[in-house]
Design a protein around this motif. Structure first.
Motif, short mmCIF file in Angstrom:
data_model
loop_
_atom_site.label_atom_id
_atom_site.label_comp_id
_atom_site.label_asym_id
_atom_site.label_seq_id
_atom_site.Cartn_x
_atom_site.Cartn_y
_atom_site.Cartn_z
N ASP A 228 14.26 -21.49 -16.47
CA ASP A 228 12.85 -21.47 -16.14
C ASP A 228 11.98 -21.02 -17.32
OD1 ASP A 228 13.41 -18.79 -16.24
OD2 ASP A 228 13.05 -18.38 -14.12
N TYR A 229 12.55 -21.09 -18.52
CA TYR A 229 11.78 -20.79 -19.73
C TYR A 229 10.85 -21.98 -20.02
CZ TYR A 229 10.93 -18.32 -24.10
OH TYR A 229 10.35 -17.59 -25.12
N PRO A 230 9.65 -21.75 -20.55
CA PRO A 230 8.73 -22.86 -20.83
C PRO A 230 9.40 -23.95 -21.66
CG PRO A 230 7.60 -20.76 -21.12
CD PRO A 230 9.03 -20.43 -20.86
N THR A 231 9.34 -25.16 -21.17
CA THR A 231 10.08 -26.26 -21.79
C THR A 231 9.61 -26.59 -23.20
OG1 THR A 231 8.60 -27.86 -20.74
CG2 THR A 231 10.62 -27.29 -19.57
N ASP A 232 8.33 -26.34 -23.49
CA ASP A 232 7.80 -26.68 -24.81
C ASP A 232 8.00 -25.56 -25.82
OD1 ASP A 232 6.05 -25.01 -23.49
OD2 ASP A 232 4.26 -25.85 -24.45
N ARG A 233 8.68 -24.50 -25.41
CA ARG A 233 8.90 -23.36 -26.31
C ARG A 233 10.39 -23.12 -26.55
NH1 ARG A 233 5.14 -22.55 -29.30
NH2 ARG A 233 5.67 -20.33 -29.58
N MET A 234 11.17 -24.19 -26.52
CA MET A 234 12.61 -24.04 -26.65
C MET A 234 13.21 -25.25 -27.34
SD MET A 234 15.45 -23.47 -23.62
CE MET A 234 14.86 -24.89 -22.69
N GLU A 235 14.23 -24.99 -28.17
CA GLU A 235 15.06 -26.05 -28.74
C GLU A 235 16.52 -25.64 -28.58
OE1 GLU A 235 14.58 -26.59 -32.93
OE2 GLU A 235 14.95 -24.48 -33.43
N VAL A 236 17.39 -26.64 -28.46
CA VAL A 236 18.82 -26.41 -28.28
C VAL A 236 19.55 -27.11 -29.41
CG1 VAL A 236 20.80 -26.63 -26.75
CG2 VAL A 236 18.52 -26.35 -25.77
N LEU A 237 20.38 -26.36 -30.14
CA LEU A 237 21.15 -26.92 -31.24
C LEU A 237 22.64 -26.73 -30.94
CD1 LEU A 237 18.49 -25.24 -32.53
CD2 LEU A 237 19.31 -26.38 -34.59
N VAL A 238 23.34 -27.83 -30.71
CA VAL A 238 24.78 -27.80 -30.46
C VAL A 238 25.49 -28.19 -31.75
CG1 VAL A 238 26.67 -28.68 -29.06
CG2 VAL A 238 24.38 -28.48 -28.07
N VAL A 239 26.45 -27.36 -32.17
CA VAL A 239 27.22 -27.64 -33.39
C VAL A 239 28.67 -27.84 -33.01
CG1 VAL A 239 27.94 -26.81 -35.65
CG2 VAL A 239 25.63 -26.30 -34.81
N ASP A 240 29.14 -29.08 -33.13
CA ASP A 240 30.56 -29.38 -32.90
C ASP A 240 31.32 -29.03 -34.17
OD1 ASP A 240 32.99 -30.42 -32.14
OD2 ASP A 240 32.47 -32.44 -32.78
N ASP A 241 32.14 -27.98 -34.07
CA ASP A 241 32.82 -27.44 -35.25
C ASP A 241 34.18 -28.10 -35.45
OD1 ASP A 241 32.96 -25.62 -37.46
OD2 ASP A 241 34.31 -24.36 -36.28
N GLY A 242 34.16 -29.43 -35.69
CA GLY A 242 35.40 -30.15 -35.98
C GLY A 242 36.32 -30.30 -34.79
N SER A 243 35.76 -30.50 -33.60
CA SER A 243 36.58 -30.65 -32.40
C SER A 243 37.45 -31.88 -32.49
CB SER A 243 35.69 -30.74 -31.17
OG SER A 243 34.96 -29.55 -30.98
N THR A 244 38.60 -31.83 -31.81
CA THR A 244 39.51 -32.97 -31.77
C THR A 244 39.53 -33.62 -30.39
OG1 THR A 244 41.36 -31.49 -31.24
CG2 THR A 244 40.98 -31.99 -33.56
#
Length: 569
Positions: A228-244
């Motif tokens: 429920d955090y304001p949608t325009d005040r958030m970013e999501v960064l997913v880092v796949d660290d060499g998954s197999t």
């Protein structure tokens, strides 16, 4: 705006005095089963320690004038030896000096200086020649503890059973007289936050490092986006660290949302993935979430509001809840989180020195995180290492009521792998930051939280080994009824402590069924983990961390079919 309804922890404060009184009565009831000195002396030690800690928070300058004075290491060691000699002299005057009491005094005179030498990697010669000055606070606490033991045992060496009971009362007394009052002070002292933020909410960057988290990372991202955090005040960064496996493909499916960015890089470890994501982020606040965790809808808002309300806060830790408490393995861990981890974090939070901001939910002020250089590769518990760096830099770290759900290992072998990694990392981190022990400028981190953490990691297993040896010896020598009676008493007291912790957190009361295993069974398992870790470190072994089995992942040694890793971003 109308105030938000009080949470369960806040409502608990009305019942807390009665529960605290009940706990004290339960401890004092031990005088019906054991010699009064064996009960009252540890309780007195804990009460004095509690009074000193609260006084340090109330009158820090006066406390520092008394206990932050420092002595050169040789003088510190000489003072410890003289204390032991004075103790021997008192025994002589009292005509109590025997071979046993002399051995006790000698042991004291050897152990206290050696504690200082340990800070120099066990090099006693270096400790004797260094110009470093050690504050009198550690010597004061150790002397108080030594006097407590001397009062109980009269200078003689205790039997294994007596030592085990004494250690048990020390632990229980510190929980009742120190941890529970600090927890009460933390809950009562929390300000009522306006979680609407008034104007614009702080922009937050949510970092999600992921390695072989297929069937989990999607649910994690969805829970973040559903916050429920304001949608325009958030970013999501997913880092796949060499998954197999299919981690990257699963996370990339959320790129349609403008708030989500997904990166793939060669495997470099969690710390490297987090530092990479940090370099790509732009938020005023930085949130870290493990890919196998799920956020409660209000967790992000609650944690960010707490951080925003106090400029002295460098980070806040989320409240971790086990979402798979089924079976014995899951149940004992769920109780451990409620009783040991979250309750201690509440106590530490009152002092502003929560020791670990967990990877499954931590919210950091970017200024603080960048100021300490981000995550280091020095240990395998990067979250513990980072938190200590923040505390040493002068930032406060507190607990947030924001809840995050995580999956615990569901087999003994997986639990063993996890705890070996944690313990190894804890020892590495404690050694890395051992200067905290002799630096009064670090405040409550120096006075209480760091020493308590070190003792719980290194001394509690020793006490546990004593209990185990006592049980085995009792079984061999026919004194098992006395040991069973003592064990039953501590199970009852710990059950009352657990009930208090469950009441604070609003957890499932059925977890009380696992209290006996925390006295006999699981406790010995954790002690074994510590001893095995220490042996491995002494031998110089470099064990690698292996991922534990997951409930939603099919065991497979090969990458998922049809999944192709992208080029590194």
């Amino acid at each position: 705006m109308a105030a938000a309804p009080p949470d369960r922890a806040a409502r608990w404060t009305g019942r807390a005095p009665v529960q605290l009184l009940l706990l004290l009565v339960a401890v004092l009831a031990g005088t019906l089963l054991f010699p009064a000195r064996l009960v009252l002396a540890p309780l007195g030690f804990a009460l004095v320690l509690s009074a000193l800690l609260f006084a340090a928070e109330r009158w820090p300058r006066g406390f520092d004038r008394l206990f932050a004075a420092s002595l050169p290491v040789p003088v510190w060691a000489a003072a410890a030896a003289l204390l032991a000699l004075a103790f021997s002299g008192a025994l002589t005057v009292a005509e109590r000096l025997t071979a046993e009491t002399a051995a006790f005094a000698l042991l004291t005179s050897l152990c206290l200086p050696w504690l200082v030498a340990l800070a120099f990697d066990g090099n006693a010669r270096r400790a004797a020649s260094t110009r470093l000055r050690v504050p009198t606070w550690p010597l004061s606490v150790l002397s108080l503890l030594g006097l407590t033991g001397a009062f109980v045992f009269g200078g003689r060496l205790p039997s294994a059973f007596e030592a085990a009971v004494f250690a048990g009362f020390l632990v229980v007394s510190c929980i009742v007289a120190v941890v529970v009052p600090l927890t009460l002070a933390q809950v009562r002292g929390r300000p009522e936050l306006d979680e609407t933020f008034g104007g614009d909410a702080p922009f937050v960057s949510v970092l999600v490092p992921a390695y072989n988290e297929s069937d989990y990372v999607g649910a994690c991202v969805e829970s973040i986006l559903a916050s429920d955090y304001p949608t325009d005040r958030m970013e999501v960064l997913v880092v796949d660290d060499g998954s197999t496996d299919g981690t990257y493909a699963e996370a990339a499916a959320y790129r349609d949302d403008d708030r989500v960015s997904v990166y793939h890089r060669a495997n470099g470890g969690k710390h490297a993935a987090l530092n990479f994501a940090l370099s790509c982020s732009r938020g005023e606040f930085v949130v870290t979430v493990d890919a196998d965790s799920v956020l409660d809808a209000g967790a992000l808002r609650t944690a960010a509001a707490k951080l925003d309300a106090n400029p002295e806060l460098g980070a806040v830790a989320g409240t971790v809840v086990i979402d798979n408490p089924e079976g014995v393995v899951g149940g004992v861990q769920a109780l451990e989180y409620v009783l040991g981890i979250n309750t201690l974090r509440r106590a530490f939070s009152h002092l502003g020195s929560v020791m670990v901001v967990p990877g499954c939910l931590g919210v950091f002020r970017r200024e603080a995180l960048v100021g300490v250089g981000g995550y280091d590769p020095d240990t395998v518990t990067e979250d513990f290492d980072l938190t200590l760096s923040l505390l040493k830099a002068g930032w406060r770290v507190e607990l947030s009521e924001g809840v995050v759900y995580t999956e615990a290992p569901f087999s003994v072998s997986d639990l063993l792998h996890q705890r070996l990694r944690w313990t190894r990392g804890n020892v590495q981190t404690l050694c890395k930051h051992r200067d905290v022990l002799w630096t009064p400028a670090y405040g409550s981190l120096h006075r209480f939280t760091f020493p308590l953490w070190a003792c719980s990691l290194l001394l509690v297993p020793l006490a546990g080994a004593l209990v185990t040896a006592t049980l085995v010896g009792a079984a061999l020598h026919g004194t098992l009824p006395a040991v069973a009676l003592a064990t039953g008493y501590f199970v009852v007291v710990l059950s009352l402590v657990a009930a208090t912790a469950l009441d604070v957190s609003g957890s499932d009361w059925r977890l009380l069924a696992y209290v006996p295993l925390h006295v006999v069974g699981y406790r010995q398992f954790l002690d074994f983990v510590v001893f095995r870790t220490l042996v491995g470190l002494l031998r110089g072994s470099t064990e690698r961390w292996e991922s534990v089995a997951r409930a939603r992942q099919e065991p497979s040694d090969a990458p998922s079919a049809g999944v192709r890793a992208p080029a590194d971003d």
